[in-house]
Design a protein around this motif. Sequence first.
Motif, PDB file in Angstrom:
ATOM      1  N   ALA A 126       0.819  -1.225  -0.001  1.00 37.07           N
ATOM      2  CA  ALA A 126       0.062  -0.104   0.016  1.00 37.07           C
ATOM      3  C   ALA A 126       0.987   1.289  -0.066  1.00 37.07           C
ATOM      4  O   ALA A 126       1.623   1.410   0.734  1.00 37.07           O
ATOM      5  N   GLU A 127       0.667   2.234  -0.788  1.00 35.94           N
ATOM      6  CA  GLU A 127       1.424   3.406  -0.795  1.00 35.94           C
ATOM      7  C   GLU A 127       0.894   4.198   0.141  1.00 35.94           C
ATOM      8  O   GLU A 127       1.675   5.066   0.765  1.00 35.94           O
ATOM      9  N   ASP A 128      -0.370   4.315   0.701  1.00 36.60           N
ATOM     10  CA  ASP A 128      -0.867   5.198   1.676  1.00 36.60           C
ATOM     11  C   ASP A 128      -0.335   4.602   2.894  1.00 36.60           C
ATOM     12  O   ASP A 128      -0.293   3.627   3.407  1.00 36.60           O
ATOM     13  N   ALA A 129       0.346   5.571   3.599  1.00 35.34           N
ATOM     14  CA  ALA A 129       0.995   5.234   5.016  1.00 35.34           C
ATOM     15  C   ALA A 129       0.096   4.715   6.065  1.00 35.34           C
ATOM     16  O   ALA A 129       0.407   3.790   6.910  1.00 35.34           O
ATOM     17  N   ALA A 130      -1.150   5.176   6.005  1.00 31.61           N
ATOM     18  CA  ALA A 130      -2.159   4.534   7.254  1.00 31.61           C
ATOM     19  C   ALA A 130      -2.567   3.399   6.848  1.00 31.61           C
ATOM     20  O   ALA A 130      -2.977   2.606   7.551  1.00 31.61           O
ATOM     21  N   VAL A 131      -2.854   3.087   5.444  1.00 30.93           N
ATOM     22  CA  VAL A 131      -3.435   1.909   5.079  1.00 30.93           C
ATOM     23  C   VAL A 131      -2.155   0.779   5.287  1.00 30.93           C
ATOM     24  O   VAL A 131      -2.484  -0.279   5.888  1.00 30.93           O
ATOM     25  N   GLN A 132      -1.158   1.362   5.034  1.00 31.73           N
ATOM     26  CA  GLN A 132      -0.011   0.179   5.304  1.00 31.73           C
ATOM     27  C   GLN A 132       0.292   0.037   6.774  1.00 31.73           C
ATOM     28  O   GLN A 132       0.340  -1.227   7.153  1.00 31.73           O
TER      29      GLN A 132
END
Length: 209
Positions: A126-132
């Motif tokens: 995941a590119e999105d930090a929150a998702v990762q």
Amino acid sequence: MTTGRIEMGPTARTVGANLRRLREARGISLRTLSERLNDAGRSLSADAINKIENCRLADGSTSAKQMRRADVDDLTALALVLNVSPLTLLLPAASGDERARLTDTVDVAARDAWRWAEGSQSIPVAEDAAVQHERQTAYDNLALPPERRRLESLPAVQSVRRLHETLAELAQISRGESQSSPHAARTAQRRHQQLGHEIEEIVDGLPTG
């Protein structure tokens, strides 16, 4: 109309390549490996082992009759007999920036593949930090047995793990820059492996209460 040809997935190809590499490194023939597997309680003929190794060549041009996927019981027995971790068969023989193809659509750095398999890091897809971060939290909750998970969460253990990873990177650099001094590269690699064993002993010796 069937062509009698099949395409093996990336893990089957990796297992085939690793099996042949490890068997030859041990100096074991197909027949001897078959005999040792039988002694270990897993019946695999020399021909079956050869077919597993043939998967490394699967590119759409190999006959299905000449290949065989290793199932999970095969993998466990092969790792036991070859005296390696099952991960050594499952993952590429690299641990740096080299690419490791896990599926036909997931391709990651070998370093990340090993961290994922060893239970320390979710695959960074995941590119999105929150998702990762959410992925990592979910991974941490189930990737390891509860007691092992508690030990791995201790700050001291995390610090030592980071040190181990740093030394692995240094050893990789040393191997790349020490072509004129192969002894230095081998020494760095051996020291890194020794440190890894020492870390495991520290973790296993921590109190569980």
